[in-house]
Design a protein around this motif. Structure first.
Motif, PDB file in Angstrom:
ATOM      1  N   ASP A  65       0.854  -1.196   0.000  1.00 59.97           N
ATOM      2  CA  ASP A  65       0.000   0.000   0.000  1.00 59.97           C
ATOM      3  C   ASP A  65       0.898   1.257   0.000  1.00 59.97           C
ATOM      4  OD1 ASP A  65      -2.021   1.836   0.532  1.00 59.97           O
ATOM      5  OD2 ASP A  65      -2.824   0.734   2.249  1.00 59.97           O
ATOM      6  N   SER A  66       0.725   2.197  -0.901  1.00 56.46           N
ATOM      7  CA  SER A  66      -0.221   2.129  -1.985  1.00 56.46           C
ATOM      8  C   SER A  66       0.438   1.981  -3.340  1.00 56.46           C
ATOM      9  CB  SER A  66      -1.051   3.413  -1.988  1.00 56.46           C
ATOM     10  OG  SER A  66      -0.186   4.549  -2.227  1.00 56.46           O
ATOM     11  N   ARG A  67       1.717   2.372  -3.421  1.00 55.31           N
ATOM     12  CA  ARG A  67       2.301   2.419  -4.767  1.00 55.31           C
ATOM     13  C   ARG A  67       2.725   1.056  -5.288  1.00 55.31           C
ATOM     14  NH1 ARG A  67       6.291   6.855  -3.303  1.00 55.31           N
ATOM     15  NH2 ARG A  67       5.219   7.096  -1.316  1.00 55.31           N
ATOM     16  N   GLY A  68       2.797   0.056  -4.394  1.00 58.12           N
ATOM     17  CA  GLY A  68       3.020  -1.315  -4.869  1.00 58.12           C
ATOM     18  C   GLY A  68       1.820  -1.822  -5.654  1.00 58.12           C
ATOM     19  N   ARG A  87      -2.073  -3.875   3.173  1.00 58.28           N
ATOM     20  CA  ARG A  87      -2.582  -2.517   3.303  1.00 58.28           C
ATOM     21  C   ARG A  87      -2.218  -1.882   4.630  1.00 58.28           C
ATOM     22  NH1 ARG A  87      -7.583  -0.110   0.641  1.00 58.28           N
ATOM     23  NH2 ARG A  87      -5.970   1.497   0.792  1.00 58.28           N
ATOM     24  N   LYS A  88      -2.269  -0.549   4.649  1.00 57.83           N
ATOM     25  CA  LYS A  88      -2.151   0.163   5.918  1.00 57.83           C
ATOM     26  C   LYS A  88      -3.326  -0.273   6.793  1.00 57.83           C
ATOM     27  CE  LYS A  88       1.270   2.857   4.449  1.00 57.83           C
ATOM     28  NZ  LYS A  88       1.088   3.897   3.451  1.00 57.83           N
ATOM     29  N   LYS A  89      -3.106  -0.252   8.106  1.00 58.67           N
ATOM     30  CA  LYS A  89      -4.096  -0.791   9.032  1.00 58.67           C
ATOM     31  C   LYS A  89      -5.490  -0.144   8.879  1.00 58.67           C
ATOM     32  CE  LYS A  89      -4.616  -1.571  13.995  1.00 58.67           C
ATOM     33  NZ  LYS A  89      -4.969  -2.974  13.979  1.00 58.67           N
ATOM     34  N   SER A 102       8.546   1.215  11.347  1.00 51.94           N
ATOM     35  CA  SER A 102       8.838   2.637  11.158  1.00 51.94           C
ATOM     36  C   SER A 102       9.410   2.819   9.757  1.00 51.94           C
ATOM     37  CB  SER A 102       9.818   3.131  12.207  1.00 51.94           C
ATOM     38  OG  SER A 102      10.926   2.304  12.229  1.00 51.94           O
ATOM     39  N   LEU A 103       9.202   4.001   9.166  1.00 53.67           N
ATOM     40  CA  LEU A 103       9.717   4.267   7.833  1.00 53.67           C
ATOM     41  C   LEU A 103      10.472   5.589   7.819  1.00 53.67           C
ATOM     42  CD1 LEU A 103       6.760   5.016   5.364  1.00 53.67           C
ATOM     43  CD2 LEU A 103       6.626   5.190   7.807  1.00 53.67           C
ATOM     44  N   GLU A 104      10.939   6.007   6.624  1.00 51.46           N
ATOM     45  CA  GLU A 104      11.848   7.160   6.538  1.00 51.46           C
ATOM     46  C   GLU A 104      11.237   8.389   7.198  1.00 51.46           C
ATOM     47  OE1 GLU A 104      12.873   8.457   2.576  1.00 51.46           O
ATOM     48  OE2 GLU A 104      14.714   9.428   3.273  1.00 51.46           O
ATOM     49  N   TYR A 105       9.905   8.545   7.090  1.00 45.83           N
ATOM     50  CA  TYR A 105       9.292   9.743   7.653  1.00 45.83           C
ATOM     51  C   TYR A 105       8.057   9.448   8.498  1.00 45.83           C
ATOM     52  CZ  TYR A 105       7.312   9.102   2.959  1.00 45.83           C
ATOM     53  OH  TYR A 105       6.798   8.563   1.805  1.00 45.83           O
ATOM     54  N   GLY A 106       8.157   8.441   9.356  1.00 42.51           N
ATOM     55  CA  GLY A 106       7.034   8.193  10.265  1.00 42.51           C
ATOM     56  C   GLY A 106       6.934   6.762  10.738  1.00 42.51           C
ATOM     57  N   ILE A 126       6.106  -6.688  -3.911  1.00 45.88           N
ATOM     58  CA  ILE A 126       6.482  -5.577  -4.786  1.00 45.88           C
ATOM     59  C   ILE A 126       6.061  -4.241  -4.197  1.00 45.88           C
ATOM     60  CG2 ILE A 126       4.386  -5.735  -6.208  1.00 45.88           C
ATOM     61  CD1 ILE A 126       6.289  -5.158  -8.642  1.00 45.88           C
ATOM     62  N   ASP A 127       6.938  -3.237  -4.374  1.00 49.82           N
ATOM     63  CA  ASP A 127       6.634  -1.865  -3.960  1.00 49.82           C
ATOM     64  C   ASP A 127       7.335  -0.926  -4.934  1.00 49.82           C
ATOM     65  OD1 ASP A 127       5.535   0.168  -2.498  1.00 49.82           O
ATOM     66  OD2 ASP A 127       6.635  -0.244  -0.658  1.00 49.82           O
ATOM     67  N   ASP A 128       7.030   0.375  -4.820  1.00 52.24           N
ATOM     68  CA  ASP A 128       7.711   1.307  -5.728  1.00 52.24           C
ATOM     69  C   ASP A 128       9.125   1.589  -5.259  1.00 52.24           C
ATOM     70  OD1 ASP A 128       6.764   2.818  -3.507  1.00 52.24           O
ATOM     71  OD2 ASP A 128       6.936   4.668  -4.655  1.00 52.24           O
ATOM     72  N   LEU A 129       9.338   1.625  -3.927  1.00 55.00           N
ATOM     73  CA  LEU A 129      10.604   2.176  -3.433  1.00 55.00           C
ATOM     74  C   LEU A 129      11.024   1.543  -2.116  1.00 55.00           C
ATOM     75  CD1 LEU A 129      11.548   5.876  -3.571  1.00 55.00           C
ATOM     76  CD2 LEU A 129      11.520   4.770  -1.332  1.00 55.00           C
ATOM     77  N   LEU A 130      12.332   1.298  -2.013  1.00 53.27           N
ATOM     78  CA  LEU A 130      12.927   0.812  -0.764  1.00 53.27           C
ATOM     79  C   LEU A 130      13.757   1.952  -0.179  1.00 53.27           C
ATOM     80  CD1 LEU A 130      13.323  -1.944   0.829  1.00 53.27           C
ATOM     81  CD2 LEU A 130      15.538  -2.059  -0.315  1.00 53.27           C
ATOM     82  N   ALA A 131      13.374   2.407   1.010  1.00 52.54           N
ATOM     83  CA  ALA A 131      14.148   3.466   1.687  1.00 52.54           C
ATOM     84  C   ALA A 131      14.845   2.819   2.884  1.00 52.54           C
ATOM     85  CB  ALA A 131      13.234   4.623   2.065  1.00 52.54           C
ATOM     86  N   THR A 132      14.294   2.946   4.089  1.00 48.70           N
ATOM     87  CA  THR A 132      14.916   2.294   5.252  1.00 48.70           C
ATOM     88  C   THR A 132      14.695   0.779   5.240  1.00 48.70           C
ATOM     89  OG1 THR A 132      12.932   2.448   6.607  1.00 48.70           O
ATOM     90  CG2 THR A 132      14.436   4.335   6.650  1.00 48.70           C
ATOM     91  N   GLY A 133      13.732   0.327   4.424  1.00 46.67           N
ATOM     92  CA  GLY A 133      13.406  -1.102   4.392  1.00 46.67           C
ATOM     93  C   GLY A 133      12.386  -1.510   5.442  1.00 46.67           C
ATOM     94  N   GLY A 134      11.936  -0.539   6.256  1.00 45.16           N
ATOM     95  CA  GLY A 134      10.984  -0.861   7.323  1.00 45.16           C
ATOM     96  C   GLY A 134       9.687  -1.455   6.783  1.00 45.16           C
ATOM     97  N   THR A 135       9.174  -0.871   5.705  1.00 44.75           N
ATOM     98  CA  THR A 135       7.902  -1.344   5.138  1.00 44.75           C
ATOM     99  C   THR A 135       8.069  -2.750   4.566  1.00 44.75           C
ATOM    100  OG1 THR A 135       7.453   0.946   4.504  1.00 44.75           O
ATOM    101  CG2 THR A 135       6.048  -0.746   3.538  1.00 44.75           C
ATOM    102  N   MET A 136       9.120  -2.940   3.795  1.00 45.72           N
ATOM    103  CA  MET A 136       9.339  -4.254   3.158  1.00 45.72           C
ATOM    104  C   MET A 136       9.611  -5.322   4.214  1.00 45.72           C
ATOM    105  SD  MET A 136       9.251  -5.673   0.181  1.00 45.72           S
ATOM    106  CE  MET A 136       9.534  -4.590  -1.207  1.00 45.72           C
TER     107      MET A 136
HETATM  108  O1  LIG Z   1      11.683   1.596   3.122  1.00 50.86           O
HETATM  109  P1  LIG Z   1      10.781   2.467   3.941  1.00 50.86           P
HETATM  110  O2  LIG Z   1      11.550   3.455   4.778  1.00 50.86           O
HETATM  111  O3  LIG Z   1       9.824   1.680   4.753  1.00 50.86           O
HETATM  112  O4  LIG Z   1       9.957   3.384   2.951  1.00 50.86           O
HETATM  113  C1  LIG Z   1       9.390   2.918   1.756  1.00 50.86           C
HETATM  114  C2  LIG Z   1       7.905   3.046   1.738  1.00 50.86           C
HETATM  115  O5  LIG Z   1       7.524   4.431   1.881  1.00 50.86           O
HETATM  116  C3  LIG Z   1       6.625   4.770   0.832  1.00 50.86           C
HETATM  117  O6  LIG Z   1       5.304   4.513   1.149  1.00 50.86           O
HETATM  118  P2  LIG Z   1       4.443   5.369   2.170  1.00 50.86           P
HETATM  119  O7  LIG Z   1       4.415   4.674   3.486  1.00 50.86           O
HETATM  120  O8  LIG Z   1       4.890   6.780   2.124  1.00 50.86           O
HETATM  121  O9  LIG Z   1       2.976   5.177   1.597  1.00 50.86           O
HETATM  122  P3  LIG Z   1       2.265   5.468   0.205  1.00 50.86           P
HETATM  123  O10 LIG Z   1       2.799   4.470  -0.810  1.00 50.86           O
HETATM  124  O11 LIG Z   1       0.836   5.211   0.525  1.00 50.86           O
HETATM  125  O12 LIG Z   1       2.554   6.882  -0.197  1.00 50.86           O
HETATM  126  C4  LIG Z   1       7.038   3.862  -0.303  1.00 50.86           C
HETATM  127  O13 LIG Z   1       6.008   3.732  -1.265  1.00 50.86           O
HETATM  128  C5  LIG Z   1       7.346   2.580   0.417  1.00 50.86           C
HETATM  129  O14 LIG Z   1       6.175   1.805   0.632  1.00 50.86           O
END
Ligand SMILES: O=P(O)(O)OC[C@H]1O[C@H](OP(=O)(O)OP(=O)(O)O)[C@H](O)[C@@H]1O
Ligand SMILES: Nc1ncnc2[nH]cnc12
Length: 180
Positions: A65-68, A87-89, A102-106, A126-136
Motif C-alpha cells: 500500500d499504496s504504490r506497490g 494494506r495500511k491498518k 517505522s519508515l523514513e518519515y514516520g 512488490i513496492d515502488d521504493l525501498l528506503a529504510t526497508g521498514g515497510t518491506m
Molecule cells: O523503506 P521504507 O523506509 O519503509 O519506505 C518505503 C515506503 O515508503 C513509501 O510509502 P508510504 O508509506 O509513504 O505510503 P504510500 O505508498 O501510501 O505513499 C514507499 O512507497 C514505500 O512503501
C-alpha cells in the motif's frame, strides 16, 4: 528496446521533490512512469525478466500500500497468477494479521487478510521504493507469519544510502534503479 534503454527511460522518468513530505526528505516521484505507457511497460518487462531468469515457480504477487498496487497487478498478469494486497491498518475487511514498523518519515502498521496466502505459497513482494526497508521488512514478517515462502522483494527504486536491503538479508532484493 534493450534492458539498458529500459532502465534509462525509467531513470529519466523519475522526478525529485526536495523537502517533501517533510524537511530534509528528497522524494522520488514515480508518477511519470505511470503516465507514459512505454515507461510503464519497461518497468514491468524488467521485473518479469528478472523473475523468469531467477525463479522457476511463483504462485502470487503481494503489493504494498499504496504504490506497490500500481505495479503488482500488471506483473501478476504476465505470469497468469494472482495479486494480493498488504494494506495500511484499518482498510481490509475480515480477519487480518497486523505488523507495526517505522519508515523514513514516520510510523505505520500494515496488515493482510488471513486468507490471502496459503501456507507454502511462493510469494513475490512488490513496492515502488525501498528506503529504510521498514515497510518491506514488515511485509516479510507478515507473510512469514502466514507461512508463505517469500521468493523475492522487488522495487522500482532503492535509496542505497538508507541500507534498506540490510534489513532484508534473508531474501533476494531486486531494484530496477539505485539512487545514492
Ligand atoms: O523503506 P521504507 O523506509 O519503509 O519506505 C518505503 C515506503 O515508503 C513509501 O510509502 P508510504 O508509506 O509513504 O505510503 P504510500 O505508498 O501510501 O505513499 C514507499 O512507497 C514505500 O512503501
Ligand atoms: N525518499 C522517498 N521518496 C519516495 N517515496 C519514499 N518513501 C520513503 N522514502 C521515500
Amino acid at each position: 528496446m534493450n534492458e539498458g534503454d529500459k532502465r534509462a527511460l525509467l531513470r529519466s522518468s523519475v522526478r525529485e521533490f526536495l523537502d517533501f513530505p517533510s524537511p530534509g526528505i528528497c522524494f522520488r516521484d514515480i508518477t511519470p512512469i505511470l503516465k507514459d505507457p512505454t515507461a510503464f511497460s519497461a518497468a514491468i518487462d524488467l521485473f518479469e525478466s528478472y523473475l523468469r531468469d531467477h525463479f522457476p515457480k511463483i504462485d502470487l504477487i503481494a503489493g504494498l500500500d499504496s504504490r506497490g498496487f500500481l505495479f503488482g497487478p500488471a506483473l501478476a498478469q504476465r505470469f497468469g497468477i494472482g495479486f494480493v494486497l498488504i494494506r495500511k491498518k484499518g482498510k481490509l475487511p475480515g480477519p487480518t494479521e497486523c505488523v507495526s514498523y517505522s519508515l523514513e518519515y514516520g510510523k505505520a502498521e500494515i496488515e493482510i487478510q488471513v486468507d490471502a496466502v496459503d501456507p507454502g505459497q511462493k510469494v513475490v513482494i512488490i513496492d515502488d521504493l525501498l528506503a529504510t526497508g521498514g515497510t518491506m521488512a514488515a511485509a516479510c514478517e507478515l507473510l512469514k507469519r502466514r507461512n508463505a515462502d517469500i521468493v523475492a522483494c522487488l522495487v522500482v527504486i532503492e535509496l542505497s544510502p538508507l541500507k534498506g536491503a540490510e534489513k532484508l538479508k534473508s531474501y533476494p532484493v531486486h531494484a530496477l534503479l539505485q539512487y545514492d
